[in-house]
Design a protein around this motif. Structure first.
Motif, PDB file in Angstrom:
ATOM      1  N   GLU A  54      57.484  51.348  91.722  1.00 14.72           N
ATOM      2  CA  GLU A  54      57.044  50.747  90.478  1.00 14.72           C
ATOM      3  C   GLU A  54      58.009  51.131  89.365  1.00 14.72           C
ATOM      4  N   ASN A  55      58.327  50.155  88.522  1.00 19.13           N
ATOM      5  CA  ASN A  55      59.261  50.403  87.429  1.00 19.13           C
ATOM      6  C   ASN A  55      58.542  51.138  86.305  1.00 19.13           C
ATOM      7  N   GLN A  56      58.798  52.434  86.214  1.00 18.42           N
ATOM      8  CA  GLN A  56      58.277  53.276  85.134  1.00 18.42           C
ATOM      9  C   GLN A  56      59.466  54.041  84.567  1.00 18.42           C
ATOM     10  N   ASN A  57      60.182  53.379  83.624  1.00 17.63           N
ATOM     11  CA  ASN A  57      61.460  53.910  83.155  1.00 17.63           C
ATOM     12  C   ASN A  57      62.407  54.104  84.334  1.00 17.63           C
ATOM     13  N   GLY A  58      62.514  53.079  85.124  1.00 17.45           N
ATOM     14  CA  GLY A  58      63.246  53.135  86.381  1.00 17.45           C
ATOM     15  C   GLY A  58      62.257  53.102  87.533  1.00 17.45           C
ATOM     16  N   TYR A  59      62.700  52.571  88.668  1.00 14.23           N
ATOM     17  CA  TYR A  59      61.799  52.464  89.813  1.00 14.23           C
ATOM     18  C   TYR A  59      61.496  53.847  90.381  1.00 14.23           C
ATOM     19  N   LYS A  60      60.196  54.095  90.611  1.00 16.39           N
ATOM     20  CA  LYS A  60      59.726  55.377  91.132  1.00 16.39           C
ATOM     21  C   LYS A  60      58.729  55.131  92.264  1.00 16.39           C
ATOM     22  N   ALA A  61      58.820  55.960  93.310  1.00 18.55           N
ATOM     23  CA  ALA A  61      57.937  55.806  94.467  1.00 18.55           C
ATOM     24  C   ALA A  61      56.506  56.199  94.119  1.00 18.55           C
ATOM     25  N   ILE A  62      55.559  55.387  94.605  1.00 23.12           N
ATOM     26  CA  ILE A  62      54.137  55.687  94.487  1.00 23.12           C
ATOM     27  C   ILE A  62      53.472  55.343  95.817  1.00 23.12           C
ATOM     28  N   ILE A  63      52.294  55.904  96.078  1.00 22.66           N
ATOM     29  CA  ILE A  63      51.494  55.539  97.246  1.00 22.66           C
ATOM     30  C   ILE A  63      50.169  54.961  96.765  1.00 22.66           C
ATOM     31  N   LEU A  64      49.814  53.810  97.327  1.00 22.77           N
ATOM     32  CA  LEU A  64      48.559  53.134  97.047  1.00 22.77           C
ATOM     33  C   LEU A  64      47.675  53.183  98.290  1.00 22.77           C
ATOM     34  N   GLU A  65      46.372  53.055  98.082  1.00 23.89           N
ATOM     35  CA  GLU A  65      45.412  53.172  99.183  1.00 23.89           C
ATOM     36  C   GLU A  65      44.363  52.072  99.083  1.00 23.89           C
ATOM     37  N   SER A  66      43.901  51.599 100.249  1.00 23.46           N
ATOM     38  CA  SER A  66      42.868  50.561 100.277  1.00 23.46           C
ATOM     39  C   SER A  66      42.035  50.706 101.542  1.00 23.46           C
ATOM     40  N   ASN A  67      40.798  50.228 101.465  1.00 21.90           N
ATOM     41  CA  ASN A  67      39.946  50.176 102.652  1.00 21.90           C
ATOM     42  C   ASN A  67      40.258  48.975 103.528  1.00 21.90           C
ATOM     43  N   LYS A  68      40.910  47.968 102.948  1.00 25.58           N
ATOM     44  CA  LYS A  68      41.266  46.746 103.662  1.00 25.58           C
ATOM     45  C   LYS A  68      42.772  46.539 103.571  1.00 25.58           C
ATOM     46  N   TRP A  69      43.335  45.892 104.565  1.00 26.10           N
ATOM     47  CA  TRP A  69      44.784  45.728 104.599  1.00 26.10           C
ATOM     48  C   TRP A  69      45.287  44.935 103.401  1.00 26.10           C
TER      49      TRP A  69
ATOM     50  N   ALA B  40      41.516  45.620  97.662  1.00 29.08           N
ATOM     51  CA  ALA B  40      42.331  46.046  96.534  1.00 29.08           C
ATOM     52  C   ALA B  40      42.907  47.453  96.728  1.00 29.08           C
ATOM     53  N   TYR B  41      44.063  47.717  96.097  1.00 27.96           N
ATOM     54  CA  TYR B  41      44.760  48.985  96.235  1.00 27.96           C
ATOM     55  C   TYR B  41      44.663  49.792  94.949  1.00 27.96           C
ATOM     56  N   LYS B  42      44.594  51.120  95.116  1.00 31.77           N
ATOM     57  CA  LYS B  42      44.618  52.038  93.992  1.00 31.77           C
ATOM     58  C   LYS B  42      45.612  53.152  94.268  1.00 31.77           C
ATOM     59  N   ARG B  43      46.200  53.697  93.217  1.00 31.02           N
ATOM     60  CA  ARG B  43      47.212  54.732  93.365  1.00 31.02           C
ATOM     61  C   ARG B  43      46.570  56.062  93.742  1.00 31.02           C
ATOM     62  N   ILE B  44      47.199  56.754  94.729  1.00 31.29           N
ATOM     63  CA  ILE B  44      46.726  58.097  95.106  1.00 31.29           C
ATOM     64  C   ILE B  44      47.819  59.144  94.981  1.00 31.29           C
ATOM     65  N   ALA B  45      49.073  58.738  94.799  1.00 32.46           N
ATOM     66  CA  ALA B  45      50.174  59.709  94.664  1.00 32.46           C
ATOM     67  C   ALA B  45      51.336  59.068  93.934  1.00 32.46           C
ATOM     68  N   GLY B  46      52.118  59.928  93.254  1.00 34.92           N
ATOM     69  CA  GLY B  46      53.278  59.456  92.509  1.00 34.92           C
ATOM     70  C   GLY B  46      52.906  59.105  91.081  1.00 34.92           C
ATOM     71  N   PRO B  47      53.901  58.747  90.284  1.00 33.54           N
ATOM     72  CA  PRO B  47      55.290  58.496  90.682  1.00 33.54           C
ATOM     73  C   PRO B  47      56.087  59.790  90.874  1.00 33.54           C
ATOM     74  N   VAL B  48      57.106  59.695  91.718  1.00 33.22           N
ATOM     75  CA  VAL B  48      58.020  60.810  91.890  1.00 33.22           C
ATOM     76  C   VAL B  48      58.941  60.877  90.679  1.00 33.22           C
ATOM     77  N   LYS B  49      59.692  61.946  90.554  1.00 34.14           N
ATOM     78  CA  LYS B  49      60.592  62.104  89.419  1.00 34.14           C
ATOM     79  C   LYS B  49      61.883  61.303  89.601  1.00 34.14           C
ATOM     80  N   GLU B  50      62.306  61.146  90.857  1.00 35.02           N
ATOM     81  CA  GLU B  50      63.618  60.556  91.122  1.00 35.02           C
ATOM     82  C   GLU B  50      63.543  59.027  91.147  1.00 35.02           C
TER      83      GLU B  50
END
Length: 497
Positions: A362-377, A380-390
């Protein structure tokens, strides 16, 4: 360890043939390749010594049928000789010739002089302009005209020796959007000859699915548990076939023997959002759901760039009951709740927690890795981790030994490794010859794959560099060459904490 590198530029050995005009093997020319004459006078059309020759002492306009129209294909014509004055190229029309899309290069005194885009709607010319961007090379006995279409835009190249030179380009979807499904179903492709006391000799012509100018966005096709989809002893990948800017690429499918570098173009996929257009999205992850017996995944809606005032970039859920890996395929696409400047999605079903996890950027002052989670493939998805610093790109998840890790390319000249699913720093990838040098960008896709027992290596990684193709104007994302790596647990992971 790097095993090899190659760049596929309209590779003829990889082309998937759609239609062909081969003068050396024509019997019954008027039936195989019927003519449409638009002018009052008629040119002389004949097969002579394995060449198609079109000649006229008057002003004539002749079209010779090649095949159906695929607005995401590459059209080529090998020119043996030019005499006098005129123009040659390609046209795409409906059955009544009331809608015509023409791209042709003018010539005079044995030289190409200009490239013209001409669009006719309801029998009226609505656009006719030069689209030349670079000087046209002097034609030889081996010149090849290459028209690369991608629905909303085009590249026009000339090849003699060496790399093809891009001499013209255009965006045209605001005048005639070739992504309309009606175009695929009703339009025809023809060779176009506009002569004024001129003569043209053609060796052959064809339309084909091709490798384009470069390849990027490499993602292995998997099962839903994240394991690679091995079929016929080969790994299967989605790679973007590059054209020019954001909305000018195609989703390609390639296969590879894990112990060789025999990368093979198998097909392309476009996406149907049920809005009448076929979308050339890229950056897709496709998985086979063994439980439901269906192909599913996600793609990034880069085609928004053709209509940026009315469309938003987002992640789309894609699905097909038919195997989409071969030839020309269409997958259904539906929206998700993942809207915004997000891309490079990779998904697995984590049976331990009975959740779907998506690693994306996701672009947050540059693209940063995040992990999203859902009960269905499909959300809907929600964030559970990230963004990373790099800075992050080409994010993917892979099991190393008994643990899952998250990998990411970056702008920091490193490939980062994070824990799963918390995205905590876990090191960087140790590589002998990374796919960059002092001049190249480093936001590559790590794309590491763990192989089952029985192969000579434990890990395979197919990556690309970020060298853009020369001679294009304006926005240009036409990287890159492809690099194959073989790896092992040690010293492949370097702890930098």
């Amino acid at each position: 360890m790097c095993e090899g590198v190659q760049r596929l530029v309209f590779d003829p050995q990889q082309a998937i043939l759609l239609a062909k005009l081969d003068p050396a093997n024509i019997v019954g020319f008027t039936a195989m390749h019927p003519q449409t004459v638009y002018s009052q006078d008629t040119a002389v059309v004949a097969i002579d010594k394995d060449l198609l020759k079109v000649k006229s002492g008057q002003q004539t306009e002749t079209a010779i049928w090649l095949g159906g129209c695929n607005p995401f294909a590459t059209y080529t014509m090998q020119v043996a000789d030019l005499k006098g004055t005129g123009a040659i190229g390609f046209e795409f029309t409906d059955a009544q010739n009331t809608e015509r899309f023409q791209v042709f290069t003018k010539f005079a005194a044995g030289r190409f002089t200009d490239v013209i885009l001409k669009i006719t709607r309801n029998n009226a010319v609505v656009l006719e302009k030069s689209i030349s961007t670079n000087p046209l090379p002097v034609p030889s006995k081996n010149s090849e005209l290459i028209l690369q279409l991608f629905g909303s835009g085009l590249n026009f190249l000339v090849k003699d020796t060496g790399l093809p030179v891009n001499v013209a380009q255009a965006n045209f979807n605001q005048t005639l959007d070739l992504r309309q499904q009606e175009v695929l179903h009703t339009f025809q492709a023809r060779l176009l000859f506009l002569l004024n006391d001129g003569e043209v000799s053609i060796r052959n012509a064809q339309s084909a699915i091709t490798t384009g100018l470069g390849q990027a966005d490499i993602r292995v096709i998997t099962h839903k548990d994240g394991s690679p989809y091995l079929d016929r002893g080969r790994l299967w990948y989605t790679l973007s076939i590059r054209g020019r800017a954001l909305d000018h690429h195609l989703q390609g499918v390639f296969s590879l023997s894990p112990s060789a570098f025999d990368l093979k173009l198998e097909g392309i996929i476009v996406f149907d959002r049920q809005d009448g257009l076929l979308r050339n999205e890229i950056s897709s992850h496709i998985f086979y759901d063994d439980d439901e017996k269906v192909w599913r995944g996600f793609t990034t809606g880069f085609s928004f760039a053709a209509n940026p005032k009315t469309e938003k970039k987002q992640i789309w859920a894609i699905e097909s009951k038919t195997d989409p890996r071969f030839g020309f395929s269409i997958m259904k696409a539906k929206p998700t709740n993942i809207i915004g400047d997000i891309e490079d999605s990779h998904i697995i079903y984590d049976a331990a927690v009975k959740k779907w996890h998506m690693l994306t950027c996701e672009n947050q002052n540059g693209y940063k890795a995040i992990i999203l989670e859902s009960n269905k493939w499909d959300g809907a998805y929600k964030r559970i981790a990230g963004p990373v610093k790099e800075n992050s790109t080409g994010t993917s998840m892979q099991r190393i030994g008994n643990k899952w890790y998250c990998f990411s390319g970056s702008a920091e000249r490193k490939i980062f490794i994070y824990t799963y699913p918390n995205l905590q720093p876990a090191g960087t990838l140790n590589m002998d010859l990374p796919p960059w040098d002092a001049k190249a960008g480093t936001r590559v896709w790590p794309n590491i794959v763990t192989l089952p027992d029985g192969y000579p290596v434990k890990y395979v990684a197919l990556m690309m560099d970020r060298y853009n193709y020369p001679s294009l104007q304006g926005p240009n994302w036409t990287y890159g060459a492809l690099y194959l790596y073989h790896g092992s647990d040690k010293p492949g992971l370097k702890n930098t904490r």
